[in-house]
Scaffold this active site. Sequence first.
Site, PDB file in Angstrom:
ATOM      1  N   ASP A 148       0.834  -1.372  -0.094  1.00 22.80           N
ATOM      2  CA  ASP A 148      -0.147  -0.125  -0.070  1.00 22.80           C
ATOM      3  C   ASP A 148       0.818   1.290  -0.184  1.00 22.80           C
ATOM      4  O   ASP A 148       1.949   1.056   0.424  1.00 22.80           O
ATOM      5  CB  ASP A 148      -0.879  -0.146   1.346  1.00 22.80           C
ATOM      6  CG  ASP A 148      -1.841   1.265   1.353  1.00 22.80           C
ATOM      7  OD1 ASP A 148      -2.259   1.817   0.487  1.00 22.80           O
ATOM      8  OD2 ASP A 148      -1.531   1.841   2.467  1.00 22.80           O
ATOM      9  N   LEU A 149       0.105   2.294  -0.423  1.00 18.00           N
ATOM     10  CA  LEU A 149       1.257   3.566  -0.446  1.00 18.00           C
ATOM     11  C   LEU A 149       1.095   4.590   0.823  1.00 18.00           C
ATOM     12  O   LEU A 149       2.073   4.589   1.572  1.00 18.00           O
ATOM     13  CB  LEU A 149       0.882   4.317  -1.672  1.00 18.00           C
ATOM     14  CG  LEU A 149       1.634   5.689  -1.814  1.00 18.00           C
ATOM     15  CD1 LEU A 149       3.343   5.582  -2.112  1.00 18.00           C
ATOM     16  CD2 LEU A 149       0.991   6.441  -2.858  1.00 18.00           C
ATOM     17  N   ASP A 150       0.004   5.119   1.033  1.00 18.79           N
ATOM     18  CA  ASP A 150      -0.253   5.999   1.950  1.00 18.79           C
ATOM     19  C   ASP A 150      -0.181   5.412   3.414  1.00 18.79           C
ATOM     20  O   ASP A 150      -0.877   4.535   3.768  1.00 18.79           O
ATOM     21  CB  ASP A 150      -1.406   6.886   1.822  1.00 18.79           C
ATOM     22  CG  ASP A 150      -1.691   7.636   0.659  1.00 18.79           C
ATOM     23  OD1 ASP A 150      -0.617   8.249   0.375  1.00 18.79           O
ATOM     24  OD2 ASP A 150      -2.508   7.428  -0.112  1.00 18.79           O
ATOM     25  N   THR A 184       1.457  10.349   4.068  1.00 18.74           N
ATOM     26  CA  THR A 184       0.715  11.198   3.288  1.00 18.74           C
ATOM     27  C   THR A 184      -0.374  11.765   4.256  1.00 18.74           C
ATOM     28  O   THR A 184      -0.865  12.716   3.849  1.00 18.74           O
ATOM     29  CB  THR A 184       0.521  11.048   2.019  1.00 18.74           C
ATOM     30  OG1 THR A 184       0.055   9.606   2.064  1.00 18.74           O
ATOM     31  CG2 THR A 184       1.638  11.156   0.887  1.00 18.74           C
ATOM     32  N   LYS A 203      -8.420   7.041   6.430  1.00 26.26           N
ATOM     33  CA  LYS A 203      -7.490   6.230   5.785  1.00 26.26           C
ATOM     34  C   LYS A 203      -7.711   4.878   5.244  1.00 26.26           C
ATOM     35  O   LYS A 203      -8.669   4.421   5.676  1.00 26.26           O
ATOM     36  CB  LYS A 203      -6.721   5.761   7.175  1.00 26.26           C
ATOM     37  CG  LYS A 203      -5.818   6.764   7.754  1.00 26.26           C
ATOM     38  CD  LYS A 203      -4.759   6.135   8.959  1.00 26.26           C
ATOM     39  CE  LYS A 203      -3.892   7.439   9.376  1.00 26.26           C
ATOM     40  NZ  LYS A 203      -3.182   7.052  10.420  1.00 26.26           N
ATOM     41  N   SER A 254      -2.569   0.582  -4.276  1.00 25.69           N
ATOM     42  CA  SER A 254      -3.155   1.723  -3.601  1.00 25.69           C
ATOM     43  C   SER A 254      -4.631   2.224  -4.154  1.00 25.69           C
ATOM     44  O   SER A 254      -4.817   2.111  -5.293  1.00 25.69           O
ATOM     45  CB  SER A 254      -1.999   2.919  -3.700  1.00 25.69           C
ATOM     46  OG  SER A 254      -2.758   4.364  -3.197  1.00 25.69           O
ATOM     47  N   ALA A 255      -5.182   3.131  -3.058  1.00 27.53           N
ATOM     48  CA  ALA A 255      -6.620   3.348  -3.344  1.00 27.53           C
ATOM     49  C   ALA A 255      -6.368   4.807  -4.031  1.00 27.53           C
ATOM     50  O   ALA A 255      -7.259   5.309  -4.523  1.00 27.53           O
ATOM     51  CB  ALA A 255      -7.221   3.744  -2.391  1.00 27.53           C
ATOM     52  N   LYS A 261     -11.127  -1.084  -1.352  1.00 31.00           N
ATOM     53  CA  LYS A 261     -10.814  -2.008  -0.058  1.00 31.00           C
ATOM     54  C   LYS A 261     -11.923  -2.008   0.846  1.00 31.00           C
ATOM     55  O   LYS A 261     -12.609  -0.924   1.080  1.00 31.00           O
ATOM     56  CB  LYS A 261      -9.476  -1.744   0.354  1.00 31.00           C
ATOM     57  CG  LYS A 261      -8.246  -1.580  -0.554  1.00 31.00           C
ATOM     58  CD  LYS A 261      -6.833  -0.938   0.091  1.00 31.00           C
ATOM     59  CE  LYS A 261      -6.001  -0.836  -0.848  1.00 31.00           C
ATOM     60  NZ  LYS A 261      -4.756  -0.240  -0.364  1.00 31.00           N
ATOM     61  N   GLU A 288       0.006  -3.452   4.799  1.00 33.26           N
ATOM     62  CA  GLU A 288      -1.212  -2.404   4.867  1.00 33.26           C
ATOM     63  C   GLU A 288      -1.186  -1.893   6.192  1.00 33.26           C
ATOM     64  O   GLU A 288      -0.928  -2.415   7.286  1.00 33.26           O
ATOM     65  CB  GLU A 288      -2.470  -3.350   4.580  1.00 33.26           C
ATOM     66  CG  GLU A 288      -3.197  -3.010   3.253  1.00 33.26           C
ATOM     67  CD  GLU A 288      -3.618  -1.636   2.854  1.00 33.26           C
ATOM     68  OE1 GLU A 288      -3.557  -0.819   3.883  1.00 33.26           O
ATOM     69  OE2 GLU A 288      -3.962  -1.263   2.002  1.00 33.26           O
ATOM     70  N   ASP A 289      -1.552  -0.315   5.967  1.00 33.46           N
ATOM     71  CA  ASP A 289      -1.811   0.068   7.323  1.00 33.46           C
ATOM     72  C   ASP A 289      -3.384   0.283   7.787  1.00 33.46           C
ATOM     73  O   ASP A 289      -3.610   0.731   8.867  1.00 33.46           O
ATOM     74  CB  ASP A 289      -1.080   1.565   7.353  1.00 33.46           C
ATOM     75  CG  ASP A 289      -1.862   2.506   6.496  1.00 33.46           C
ATOM     76  OD1 ASP A 289      -2.256   1.961   5.276  1.00 33.46           O
ATOM     77  OD2 ASP A 289      -2.033   3.445   6.841  1.00 33.46           O
TER      78      ASP A 289
END
Length: 219
Positions: free
Chosen positions: A10-12, A18, A46, A115-116, A146, A170-171
């Site tokens: 995942d990115l953020d 971010t 998030k 990522s979303a 997701k 994933e966070d």
Amino acid sequence: MRKIRTYIFDLDGVIVDTAKYHYLAWKNSANQLGIEFTKESNELLKGVSRIRSLEIILELGNKKISDAEFDRILNEKNKNYLSYIEKMDASEILPGVLDALKWIKENDGKIALGSASKNAKPILEKVGLMEYFDAIVDGNDVSKAKPDPEVFLLGAEQTHSKPEECVVFEDAIAGIQAANNAGMLSIGIGEKEVLKEADYVFQNFTEIEIEFFEKLENN
Ligand code: BG6
Ligand code: MG
């Protein structure tokens, strides 16, 4: 443990923090609408898409707006968010992430982004990580958010991997659920109490020992 070949990030909140920029940009929009927006409210956004984020803010403020106003705020929020992204550089990569990416590459693993965000590519470019990714699946490629597994299944497809060969970092709770729904190994980055459904949880990448990666690949 199963044999892992492909690592989906995942990115953020996993590669970069971010959330603080999303917070500042959404706070600006919420305040314009006369809605109070706190760091606690930001937690609700998030892993959630841009459109759904604005819907949640309106629900928090018990407010209804026209479709035209909704679109105007979405555009303005993103413009504002991009003004923060513009200033990002490699110093914003979260601790331990670069070492993990390097280890995976050196050991012939595949790397994908799941990522979303519709801003994933500019962010990866800004922090200088584009070259590590064999596939990038982002908010522009998916129709289901997701916890639907679509984003991660596309990542597997684009790296020619089977779901059971993939691990997801994933966070967000919805992200862990998406990984589980995809039949992939799920690794939570954050708090154990929050990411209860993950197969493993680490506070951040500095907590993950090389031995753990070795175990993933060699079983
Ligand atoms: C997710 C973030 O990765 O992307 C959410 O966790 C965000 O907070 C979503 O709303 C969409 O991001 P963007 O960049 O397309 O507005
Ligand atoms: Mg995230």
